[in-house]
Design a protein around this motif. Structure first.
Motif, mmCIF file in Angstrom:
data_model
loop_
_atom_site.group_PDB
_atom_site.id
_atom_site.type_symbol
_atom_site.label_atom_id
_atom_site.label_comp_id
_atom_site.label_asym_id
_atom_site.label_seq_id
_atom_site.Cartn_x
_atom_site.Cartn_y
_atom_site.Cartn_z
ATOM 1 N N ASN A 154 0.848 -1.204 0.000
ATOM 2 C CA ASN A 154 0.000 0.000 0.000
ATOM 3 C C ASN A 154 0.877 1.245 0.000
ATOM 4 O OD1 ASN A 154 0.962 0.348 2.614
ATOM 5 N ND2 ASN A 154 -1.055 0.504 3.572
ATOM 6 N N ASP A 155 0.249 2.415 0.124
ATOM 7 C CA ASP A 155 1.027 3.648 0.294
ATOM 8 C C ASP A 155 0.676 4.368 1.593
ATOM 9 O OD1 ASP A 155 -1.351 5.018 -0.173
ATOM 10 O OD2 ASP A 155 -0.597 6.178 -1.870
ATOM 11 N N ASP A 156 -0.318 3.868 2.330
ATOM 12 C CA ASP A 156 -0.690 4.488 3.605
ATOM 13 C C ASP A 156 0.189 4.011 4.761
ATOM 14 O OD1 ASP A 156 -2.750 6.031 2.541
ATOM 15 O OD2 ASP A 156 -4.234 4.446 2.794
ATOM 16 N N GLY A 157 0.992 3.022 4.511
ATOM 17 C CA GLY A 157 1.888 2.524 5.547
ATOM 18 C C GLY A 157 1.467 1.169 6.086
ATOM 19 N N VAL A 158 2.446 0.442 6.591
ATOM 20 C CA VAL A 158 2.244 -0.938 7.013
ATOM 21 C C VAL A 158 1.268 -1.067 8.186
ATOM 22 C CG1 VAL A 158 4.176 -1.002 8.649
ATOM 23 C CG2 VAL A 158 3.529 -3.090 7.402
ATOM 24 N N ASN A 159 1.087 0.019 8.935
ATOM 25 C CA ASN A 159 0.185 -0.012 10.089
ATOM 26 C C ASN A 159 -1.204 0.538 9.792
ATOM 27 O OD1 ASN A 159 2.121 -1.069 12.041
ATOM 28 N ND2 ASN A 159 3.156 0.915 11.848
ATOM 29 N N ALA A 193 5.153 -3.435 2.988
ATOM 30 C CA ALA A 193 4.639 -2.077 2.792
ATOM 31 C C ALA A 193 5.552 -1.053 3.462
ATOM 32 C CB ALA A 193 3.224 -1.972 3.354
ATOM 33 N N PRO A 194 5.423 0.208 3.082
ATOM 34 C CA PRO A 194 6.254 1.262 3.689
ATOM 35 C C PRO A 194 6.015 1.375 5.192
ATOM 36 C CG PRO A 194 5.161 2.066 1.708
ATOM 37 C CD PRO A 194 4.543 0.745 2.027
ATOM 38 N N ASP A 195 7.031 1.842 5.906
ATOM 39 C CA ASP A 195 6.929 1.976 7.361
ATOM 40 C C ASP A 195 6.164 3.225 7.789
ATOM 41 O OD1 ASP A 195 8.762 3.916 6.666
ATOM 42 O OD2 ASP A 195 10.351 3.227 8.012
ATOM 43 N N ARG A 196 5.682 4.018 6.810
ATOM 44 C CA ARG A 196 5.002 5.283 7.117
ATOM 45 C C ARG A 196 4.077 5.616 5.952
ATOM 46 N NH1 ARG A 196 9.439 5.529 4.653
ATOM 47 N NH2 ARG A 196 10.023 7.135 3.166
ATOM 48 N N ASP A 197 3.318 6.660 6.104
ATOM 49 C CA ASP A 197 2.430 7.124 5.035
ATOM 50 C C ASP A 197 3.267 7.674 3.885
ATOM 51 O OD1 ASP A 197 0.545 8.284 3.404
ATOM 52 O OD2 ASP A 197 -0.504 9.335 5.000
ATOM 53 N N GLY A 233 0.695 6.463 -4.838
ATOM 54 C CA GLY A 233 1.586 5.380 -4.459
ATOM 55 C C GLY A 233 0.882 4.038 -4.479
ATOM 56 N N THR A 234 -0.429 4.044 -4.220
ATOM 57 C CA THR A 234 -1.216 2.808 -4.287
ATOM 58 C C THR A 234 -1.187 2.231 -5.691
ATOM 59 O OG1 THR A 234 -2.707 3.649 -2.571
ATOM 60 C CG2 THR A 234 -3.504 1.813 -3.901
ATOM 61 N N VAL A 235 -1.463 3.076 -6.674
ATOM 62 C CA VAL A 235 -1.427 2.633 -8.069
ATOM 63 C C VAL A 235 0.001 2.278 -8.479
ATOM 64 C CG1 VAL A 235 -1.876 3.317 -10.456
ATOM 65 C CG2 VAL A 235 -3.484 3.955 -8.649
ATOM 66 N N ALA A 236 0.970 3.031 -7.992
ATOM 67 C CA ALA A 236 2.367 2.763 -8.336
ATOM 68 C C ALA A 236 2.819 1.390 -7.866
ATOM 69 C CB ALA A 236 3.273 3.842 -7.743
ATOM 70 N N ALA A 237 2.381 0.987 -6.678
ATOM 71 C CA ALA A 237 2.739 -0.342 -6.176
ATOM 72 C C ALA A 237 2.184 -1.422 -7.097
ATOM 73 C CB ALA A 237 2.217 -0.521 -4.755
ATOM 74 N N ALA A 238 0.947 -1.239 -7.559
ATOM 75 C CA ALA A 238 0.365 -2.188 -8.505
ATOM 76 C C ALA A 238 1.119 -2.161 -9.831
ATOM 77 C CB ALA A 238 -1.114 -1.873 -8.722
ATOM 78 N N MET A 239 1.490 -0.972 -10.290
ATOM 79 C CA MET A 239 2.247 -0.855 -11.534
ATOM 80 C C MET A 239 3.573 -1.600 -11.458
ATOM 81 S SD MET A 239 1.837 3.016 -12.981
ATOM 82 C CE MET A 239 0.374 3.519 -13.893
ATOM 83 N N GLU A 240 4.242 -1.487 -10.310
ATOM 84 C CA GLU A 240 5.531 -2.172 -10.159
ATOM 85 C C GLU A 240 5.333 -3.680 -10.242
ATOM 86 O OE1 GLU A 240 9.736 -2.284 -9.636
ATOM 87 O OE2 GLU A 240 8.301 -0.749 -10.256
ATOM 88 N N GLY A 241 4.262 -4.171 -9.628
ATOM 89 C CA GLY A 241 3.966 -5.588 -9.737
ATOM 90 C C GLY A 241 3.721 -6.009 -11.167
#
Length: 252
Positions: free
Chosen positions: A7-12, A33-37, A104-112
């Motif tokens: 995600n892009d909102d962070g792992v928590n 996922a990222p450690d922060r937003d 960043g949400t869409v970017a994570a999917a794009m990288e996949g």
């Protein structure tokens, strides 16, 4: 089936926890996922410093980098076993129209997808969204549908879900990206030293949001599904520009 969730909102974030829990009913789920937003991180990779991956008590993997870093690491050497699919979300807020450029949400999917995996980006549309369970169940059903009937290999699904109880959804709509007006002006302030600082202005209001767009589908309380792709080539201009560049030469 194995699914990588990021995600892009962070792992928590609440959204990723609910998404992972729901998908575990149909798949083996790994969360990186990222450690922060990292909202609006787009497709950025971290090349200026090393990245650290920390496994949390709940089994999630936290990365001190961007959403793209997280997916890239997960798919290129972090694990011996690789997933069958990448799912990014659940984003707190919509990724409609021009939002996909920065998301960043869409970017994570794009990288996949860029690394060869089917990919879904899932967002819950609202100012302070709360019906994450709805978006999670929508995602689960889309994943099951993809197993039954896969889409073309280069496809990324950008999915936006109205912030409603699942019983109030009015169906699904395949739609194009809408368009916003330009962003609002930055907010200027002054730091303790007296130097000017700026907050990036809010996104612009809807501009192209009529029938057929993701904005309109959300207004109709429908799940908006937009197939997007990484290839940014403007194929309609290839032939006209071949003529345009014919005879072109550099003049000193």
């Amino acid at each position: 089936m194995k699914i990588l969730v990021s995600n892009d909102d962070g792992v928590n974030a609440e959204g990723i926890a609910i998404l992972a829990r729901t998908l575990k009913s149909i798949a083996e789920v790994t969360v990186v996922a990222p450690d922060r937003d990292c909202s609006a991180a787009s497709n950025s990779l971290t090349l200026s410093r090393p990245l650290r991956v920390t496994k949390l008590d709940n089994g999630f993997h936290s990365v001190n980098g961007t959403p793209t870093d997280s997916v890239h690491l997960a798919l290129t050497g972090l694990f011996q076993e690789l997933p069958d699919m990448v799912v990014s979300g659940i984003n707190s807020g919509g990724n409609l129209g021009d939002d996909v450029i920065y998301s960043g949400t869409v970017a994570a999917a794009m990288e996949g997808r860029d690394l060869g995996y089917p990919a879904i980006a899932i967002s819950l549309v609202g100012e302070r969204p709360k019906h994450y369970e709805t978006a999670a169940m929508v995602t689960k059903n889309i994943v099951l549908r993809l197993l039954q009937e896969p889409l073309p290999a280069n496809t990324i699904l950008n999915v936006n879900v109205p912030d409603l109880p699942i019983s109030e959804l009015k169906g699904f709509e395949i739609c194009r990206l809408g368009k916003r007006h330009g962003a609002r002006p930055p907010v200027k302030n002054v730091d303790p030293k007296g130097d000017p600082v700026y907050w990036i202005g809010q996104v612009g209001r809807e501009q192209q949001a009529g029938p057929g767009t993701d904005f309109y589908a959300i207004k109709m309380n429908k799940v908006a599904i937009t197939p997007i792709q990484i290839d940014l080539t403007d194929y309609q201009l290839l032939k006209p520009m071949s003529d345009w560049v014919d005879g072109f030469e550099v003049i000193e």
